[in-house]
Write a protein that holds these residues in place. Structure first.
Motif, PDB file in Angstrom:
ATOM      1  N   ILE A   1      22.997  64.087  84.156  1.00 67.08           N
ATOM      2  CA  ILE A   1      23.684  65.296  84.585  1.00 67.08           C
ATOM      3  C   ILE A   1      24.750  64.962  85.624  1.00 67.08           C
ATOM      4  N   GLY A   2      24.519  63.956  86.431  1.00 63.59           N
ATOM      5  CA  GLY A   2      25.466  63.592  87.484  1.00 63.59           C
ATOM      6  C   GLY A   2      26.859  63.289  86.961  1.00 63.59           C
ATOM      7  N   ALA A   3      26.945  62.545  85.873  1.00 65.49           N
ATOM      8  CA  ALA A   3      28.254  62.233  85.293  1.00 65.49           C
ATOM      9  C   ALA A   3      28.915  63.487  84.741  1.00 65.49           C
ATOM     10  N   SER A   4      28.108  64.391  84.199  1.00 64.94           N
ATOM     11  CA  SER A   4      28.652  65.649  83.676  1.00 64.94           C
ATOM     12  C   SER A   4      29.216  66.506  84.804  1.00 64.94           C
ATOM     13  N   VAL A   5      28.522  66.546  85.926  1.00 67.83           N
ATOM     14  CA  VAL A   5      29.010  67.305  87.085  1.00 67.83           C
ATOM     15  C   VAL A   5      30.334  66.731  87.554  1.00 67.83           C
ATOM     16  N   ASP A   6      30.416  65.427  87.630  1.00 71.14           N
ATOM     17  CA  ASP A   6      31.676  64.790  88.043  1.00 71.14           C
ATOM     18  C   ASP A   6      32.808  65.126  87.085  1.00 71.14           C
ATOM     19  N   ALA A   7      32.526  65.090  85.799  1.00 77.07           N
ATOM     20  CA  ALA A   7      33.554  65.378  84.795  1.00 77.07           C
ATOM     21  C   ALA A   7      34.025  66.824  84.884  1.00 77.07           C
ATOM     22  N   ILE A   8      33.105  67.752  85.054  1.00 75.77           N
ATOM     23  CA  ILE A   8      33.507  69.160  85.112  1.00 75.77           C
ATOM     24  C   ILE A   8      34.238  69.458  86.414  1.00 75.77           C
ATOM     25  N   ARG A   9      33.884  68.769  87.485  1.00 74.53           N
ATOM     26  CA  ARG A   9      34.638  68.936  88.746  1.00 74.53           C
ATOM     27  C   ARG A   9      36.080  68.469  88.575  1.00 74.53           C
ATOM     28  N   ARG A  10      36.269  67.396  87.824  1.00 73.23           N
ATOM     29  CA  ARG A  10      37.644  66.936  87.547  1.00 73.23           C
ATOM     30  C   ARG A  10      38.383  67.981  86.714  1.00 73.23           C
ATOM     31  N   ALA A  11      37.692  68.588  85.770  1.00 68.60           N
ATOM     32  CA  ALA A  11      38.314  69.637  84.955  1.00 68.60           C
ATOM     33  C   ALA A  11      38.696  70.830  85.823  1.00 68.60           C
ATOM     34  N   ILE A  12      37.844  71.189  86.763  1.00 71.89           N
ATOM     35  CA  ILE A  12      38.143  72.312  87.656  1.00 71.89           C
ATOM     36  C   ILE A  12      39.325  71.971  88.556  1.00 71.89           C
ATOM     37  N   TYR A  13      39.433  70.732  88.960  1.00 66.00           N
ATOM     38  CA  TYR A  13      40.585  70.312  89.758  1.00 66.00           C
ATOM     39  C   TYR A  13      41.874  70.571  88.983  1.00 66.00           C
ATOM     40  N   ALA A  21      34.762  76.690  83.029  1.00 67.81           N
ATOM     41  CA  ALA A  21      34.468  75.434  83.729  1.00 67.81           C
ATOM     42  C   ALA A  21      33.551  75.687  84.919  1.00 67.81           C
ATOM     43  N   HIS A  22      33.822  76.731  85.681  1.00 68.23           N
ATOM     44  CA  HIS A  22      32.959  77.061  86.820  1.00 68.23           C
ATOM     45  C   HIS A  22      31.556  77.436  86.346  1.00 68.23           C
ATOM     46  N   PHE A  23      31.461  78.105  85.201  1.00 67.50           N
ATOM     47  CA  PHE A  23      30.154  78.469  84.655  1.00 67.50           C
ATOM     48  C   PHE A  23      29.356  77.219  84.279  1.00 67.50           C
ATOM     49  N   VAL A  24      30.003  76.288  83.616  1.00 72.48           N
ATOM     50  CA  VAL A  24      29.323  75.048  83.228  1.00 72.48           C
ATOM     51  C   VAL A  24      28.871  74.299  84.478  1.00 72.48           C
ATOM     52  N   LEU A  25      29.749  74.220  85.483  1.00 69.80           N
ATOM     53  CA  LEU A  25      29.372  73.536  86.721  1.00 69.80           C
ATOM     54  C   LEU A  25      28.169  74.221  87.361  1.00 69.80           C
ATOM     55  N   GLY A  26      28.207  75.541  87.456  1.00 71.29           N
ATOM     56  CA  GLY A  26      27.083  76.259  88.048  1.00 71.29           C
ATOM     57  C   GLY A  26      25.782  76.016  87.297  1.00 71.29           C
ATOM     58  N   SER A  27      25.867  76.013  85.987  1.00 73.46           N
ATOM     59  CA  SER A  27      24.672  75.764  85.167  1.00 73.46           C
ATOM     60  C   SER A  27      24.107  74.365  85.417  1.00 73.46           C
ATOM     61  N   GLN A  32      20.138  70.789  88.395  1.00 75.47           N
ATOM     62  CA  GLN A  32      19.885  69.721  89.363  1.00 75.47           C
ATOM     63  C   GLN A  32      19.083  70.217  90.560  1.00 75.47           C
ATOM     64  N   GLY A  33      18.936  71.521  90.680  1.00 75.27           N
ATOM     65  CA  GLY A  33      18.217  72.079  91.815  1.00 75.27           C
ATOM     66  C   GLY A  33      19.114  72.393  93.007  1.00 75.27           C
ATOM     67  N   ASN A  34      20.413  72.285  92.800  1.00 71.83           N
ATOM     68  CA  ASN A  34      21.366  72.548  93.879  1.00 71.83           C
ATOM     69  C   ASN A  34      21.785  74.021  93.819  1.00 71.83           C
ATOM     70  N   ARG A  35      20.894  74.881  94.239  1.00 70.36           N
ATOM     71  CA  ARG A  35      21.091  76.322  94.077  1.00 70.36           C
ATOM     72  C   ARG A  35      22.254  76.878  94.886  1.00 70.36           C
ATOM     73  N   ASP A  36      22.485  76.359  96.085  1.00 69.93           N
ATOM     74  CA  ASP A  36      23.579  76.889  96.908  1.00 69.93           C
ATOM     75  C   ASP A  36      24.932  76.676  96.235  1.00 69.93           C
ATOM     76  N   LYS A  37      25.157  75.471  95.760  1.00 71.57           N
ATOM     77  CA  LYS A  37      26.430  75.181  95.089  1.00 71.57           C
ATOM     78  C   LYS A  37      26.502  75.870  93.730  1.00 71.57           C
ATOM     79  N   ALA A  38      25.373  75.983  93.062  1.00 72.58           N
ATOM     80  CA  ALA A  38      25.345  76.695  91.778  1.00 72.58           C
ATOM     81  C   ALA A  38      25.702  78.160  91.991  1.00 72.58           C
ATOM     82  N   ARG A  39      25.170  78.758  93.048  1.00 70.27           N
ATOM     83  CA  ARG A  39      25.475  80.149  93.375  1.00 70.27           C
ATOM     84  C   ARG A  39      26.968  80.319  93.629  1.00 70.27           C
ATOM     85  N   THR A  40      27.549  79.395  94.379  1.00 68.24           N
ATOM     86  CA  THR A  40      28.986  79.464  94.659  1.00 68.24           C
ATOM     87  C   THR A  40      29.788  79.420  93.367  1.00 68.24           C
ATOM     88  N   SER A  41      29.401  78.552  92.449  1.00 69.26           N
ATOM     89  CA  SER A  41      30.108  78.454  91.172  1.00 69.26           C
ATOM     90  C   SER A  41      29.995  79.746  90.373  1.00 69.26           C
TER      91      SER A  41
END
Length: 80
Positions: A1-13, A21-27, A32-41
């Protein structure tokens, strides 16, 4: 999942106004259990699609409408 998060962050950039893109990142962040950042997305998804007519197809969302994407993001937010 880590590589996918990095890739989608580049897409959002490159396309910061892409609700799909923000939806995929949040999902991914939620998985990953990172609820705060998922909520922001997901909050970003909501803010991006709220002004769009609900029947409008969202680019990059495989035919999903703005209304449905909004409903799904809200469901994620309410589940936390």
């Amino acid at each position: 999942i880590g590589a996918s998060v990095d890739a989608i962050r580049r897409a959002i950039y490159l396309a910061p106004d892409s609700p799909s893109a923000h939806f995929v990142l949040g999902s991914l962040l939620f998985r990953q259990g990172n609820r705060d950042k998922a909520r922001t997305s997901m909050e970003t998804v909501v803010s991006l699609v709220e002004p769009v007519p609900p029947e409008t197809t969202v680019p990059g969302a495989d035919g999903l409408t703005a209304g449905r994407l909004h409903e799904t993001a809200i469901a994620y937010l309410e589940s936390w």
